[in-house]
Design a protein around this motif. Sequence first.
Motif, PDB file in Angstrom:
ATOM      1  N   LEU A 184       0.845  -1.185   0.000  1.00 11.37           N
ATOM      2  CA  LEU A 184       0.000   0.000   0.000  1.00 11.37           C
ATOM      3  C   LEU A 184       0.885   1.242   0.000  1.00 11.37           C
ATOM      4  O   LEU A 184       1.978   1.236   0.579  1.00 11.37           O
ATOM      5  N   ASP A 185       0.402   2.291  -0.630  1.00  9.07           N
ATOM      6  CA  ASP A 185       1.099   3.577  -0.647  1.00  9.07           C
ATOM      7  C   ASP A 185       0.465   4.476   0.406  1.00  9.07           C
ATOM      8  O   ASP A 185      -0.697   4.850   0.311  1.00  9.07           O
ATOM      9  N   LEU A 186       1.255   4.821   1.433  1.00  9.03           N
ATOM     10  CA  LEU A 186       0.746   5.640   2.542  1.00  9.03           C
ATOM     11  C   LEU A 186       1.239   7.076   2.478  1.00  9.03           C
ATOM     12  O   LEU A 186       0.991   7.859   3.412  1.00  9.03           O
ATOM     13  N   SER A 187       1.913   7.458   1.406  1.00 10.24           N
ATOM     14  CA  SER A 187       2.559   8.773   1.360  1.00 10.24           C
ATOM     15  C   SER A 187       1.576   9.936   1.357  1.00 10.24           C
ATOM     16  O   SER A 187       1.952  11.070   1.683  1.00 10.24           O
ATOM     17  N   ASN A 188       0.300   9.679   1.022  1.00 11.16           N
ATOM     18  CA  ASN A 188      -0.698  10.761   1.008  1.00 11.16           C
ATOM     19  C   ASN A 188      -1.545  10.827   2.272  1.00 11.16           C
ATOM     20  O   ASN A 188      -2.467  11.641   2.353  1.00 11.16           O
ATOM     21  N   VAL A 189      -1.245   9.980   3.242  1.00  8.46           N
ATOM     22  CA  VAL A 189      -1.976  10.036   4.503  1.00  8.46           C
ATOM     23  C   VAL A 189      -1.590  11.326   5.225  1.00  8.46           C
ATOM     24  O   VAL A 189      -0.410  11.570   5.491  1.00  8.46           O
ATOM     25  N   PRO A 190      -2.545  12.190   5.549  1.00  5.76           N
ATOM     26  CA  PRO A 190      -2.219  13.453   6.216  1.00  5.76           C
ATOM     27  C   PRO A 190      -1.443  13.242   7.511  1.00  5.76           C
ATOM     28  O   PRO A 190      -1.816  12.414   8.331  1.00  5.76           O
ATOM     29  N   ASN A 191      -0.345  13.967   7.641  1.00  2.16           N
ATOM     30  CA  ASN A 191       0.475  13.936   8.855  1.00  2.16           C
ATOM     31  C   ASN A 191       1.088  12.567   9.131  1.00  2.16           C
ATOM     32  O   ASN A 191       1.360  12.214  10.274  1.00  2.16           O
ATOM     33  N   ILE A 192       1.335  11.788   8.072  1.00  3.83           N
ATOM     34  CA  ILE A 192       1.886  10.447   8.248  1.00  3.83           C
ATOM     35  C   ILE A 192       3.250  10.486   8.935  1.00  3.83           C
ATOM     36  O   ILE A 192       3.635   9.543   9.630  1.00  3.83           O
ATOM     37  N   THR A 193       3.971  11.605   8.782  1.00  2.21           N
ATOM     38  CA  THR A 193       5.299  11.695   9.398  1.00  2.21           C
ATOM     39  C   THR A 193       5.238  11.768  10.924  1.00  2.21           C
ATOM     40  O   THR A 193       6.279  11.700  11.578  1.00  2.21           O
ATOM     41  N   TYR A 194       4.051  11.904  11.479  1.00  7.29           N
ATOM     42  CA  TYR A 194       3.917  11.800  12.932  1.00  7.29           C
ATOM     43  C   TYR A 194       4.365  10.412  13.402  1.00  7.29           C
ATOM     44  O   TYR A 194       4.917  10.268  14.500  1.00  7.29           O
ATOM     45  N   LEU A 195       4.145   9.405  12.538  1.00  6.07           N
ATOM     46  CA  LEU A 195       4.508   8.031  12.884  1.00  6.07           C
ATOM     47  C   LEU A 195       5.588   7.443  11.981  1.00  6.07           C
ATOM     48  O   LEU A 195       6.457   6.710  12.460  1.00  6.07           O
ATOM     49  N   LEU A 196       5.505   7.740  10.689  1.00  7.78           N
ATOM     50  CA  LEU A 196       6.401   7.110   9.724  1.00  7.78           C
ATOM     51  C   LEU A 196       7.074   8.161   8.851  1.00  7.78           C
ATOM     52  O   LEU A 196       6.427   9.113   8.402  1.00  7.78           O
ATOM     53  N   SER A 197       8.365   7.976   8.590  1.00 11.73           N
ATOM     54  CA  SER A 197       9.063   8.905   7.711  1.00 11.73           C
ATOM     55  C   SER A 197      10.100   8.153   6.875  1.00 11.73           C
ATOM     56  O   SER A 197      10.596   7.097   7.272  1.00 11.73           O
ATOM     57  N   ASN A 198      10.395   8.731   5.718  1.00 16.65           N
ATOM     58  CA  ASN A 198      11.349   8.152   4.775  1.00 16.65           C
ATOM     59  C   ASN A 198      12.707   8.817   4.986  1.00 16.65           C
ATOM     60  O   ASN A 198      12.901   9.976   4.627  1.00 16.65           O
ATOM     61  N   THR A 199      13.637   8.094   5.573  1.00 17.17           N
ATOM     62  CA  THR A 199      14.955   8.683   5.862  1.00 17.17           C
ATOM     63  C   THR A 199      15.774   8.916   4.608  1.00 17.17           C
ATOM     64  O   THR A 199      16.748   9.666   4.630  1.00 17.17           O
ATOM     65  N   GLU A 200      15.397   8.278   3.496  1.00 19.09           N
ATOM     66  CA  GLU A 200      16.077   8.524   2.218  1.00 19.09           C
ATOM     67  C   GLU A 200      15.587   9.817   1.574  1.00 19.09           C
ATOM     68  O   GLU A 200      16.169  10.298   0.608  1.00 19.09           O
ATOM     69  N   LYS A 201      14.509  10.376   2.102  1.00 20.93           N
ATOM     70  CA  LYS A 201      13.925  11.621   1.593  1.00 20.93           C
ATOM     71  C   LYS A 201      13.836  12.655   2.714  1.00 20.93           C
ATOM     72  O   LYS A 201      12.831  13.350   2.870  1.00 20.93           O
ATOM     73  N   ASP A 202      14.907  12.733   3.495  1.00 22.48           N
ATOM     74  CA  ASP A 202      15.020  13.748   4.556  1.00 22.48           C
ATOM     75  C   ASP A 202      13.887  13.683   5.579  1.00 22.48           C
ATOM     76  O   ASP A 202      13.424  14.706   6.091  1.00 22.48           O
TER      77      ASP A 202
END
Length: 325
Positions: free
Chosen positions: A263-281
């Motif tokens: 699944l693609d979760l990149s459009n979930v609002p505020n997803i970086t509260y829990l998950l982040s992509n360290t390859e994309k800062d």
Amino acid sequence: MDAKITKKRLGIMLSYDWIKIIAICAAIVVFWVLIFTMTATKPTIGQEFGIYAYPGIEFSAEKTGNLKKMREEGALSYDILEYSMNSYGGRSDANTVLSAHIPAGTADIVFTNDTDLYDENNALKRSSGYKVFTKSFRSYCVWMGDVGAQVGGYRYRSNYFTDCENYLKRFYGEDFENGALNKEAAERNFRTRMKKDKRFKNETQIRKGLEQEYERLENLRDSYVRLQTLFADGTIGVRTIEVGTGETGEDGKEIMEKWTYALDLSNVPNITYLLSNTEKDGTNADICMSIIHSGSSGEEDRRYEPISYLIYLVDLCQENIAAGA
């Protein structure tokens, strides 16, 4: 005979017999530990819920709470007895470690990123975590692509979502979105699968368990309907990658296959509260979620726990938007 207990006599006894007393106390403790261990319910593969964050993904698991909280919030059902979270950060041996965990059935969800890295000459330096992980473990990942798709000589006659719908139809009928729960069907299923579960040995325990079972099914149905809404508005999607087969087509180019195992979760609002992509800062870009199936028999009823868990994550991110988290 003077058998009166005095302070002096007690002191003499303890000075000679203290080792025996400690040994007896230790034996009593070990005995009760063994009793509780032998009578406790041992989790099956399906009752263990494991989360894995692949290299390139940072997951703030502590924000989701413990198993007790997640049960209370409906993220996981009463039938999940153990919860674990494993993060591999920048470890290069992640696949080696996972090759022991995934076949053993201890993984349910794997978070990856789908960010390919290129050098200064625009040549591929490293494939994304999603590609690397899927190439190694796709036989354990649930299929999320088109029904009837032909991949690697195998035709997928269903996907994870159609399987979930068919499961719900067993208890709600064809119109599972709006139908009422068939409690008789739910009870038959519950009694059959819980025959050897030590939590439900008598009728009182079974009746209490049935109420939890009804709640589990209602929560799964509601979570699945929510997921379909998130699909429809683009909040969540499926992530497809193209992978070379190693074979050459008539045009002389390598034959490519389309794999949809996340699944693609990149459009979930505020997803970086829990998950982040360290390859994309540390941003929300290219965050993916694969669901693992254990292949074990008798675990169908626990196969869709990741759906309610995902909805819980989405709601948790939403709740923390206002707080600026």
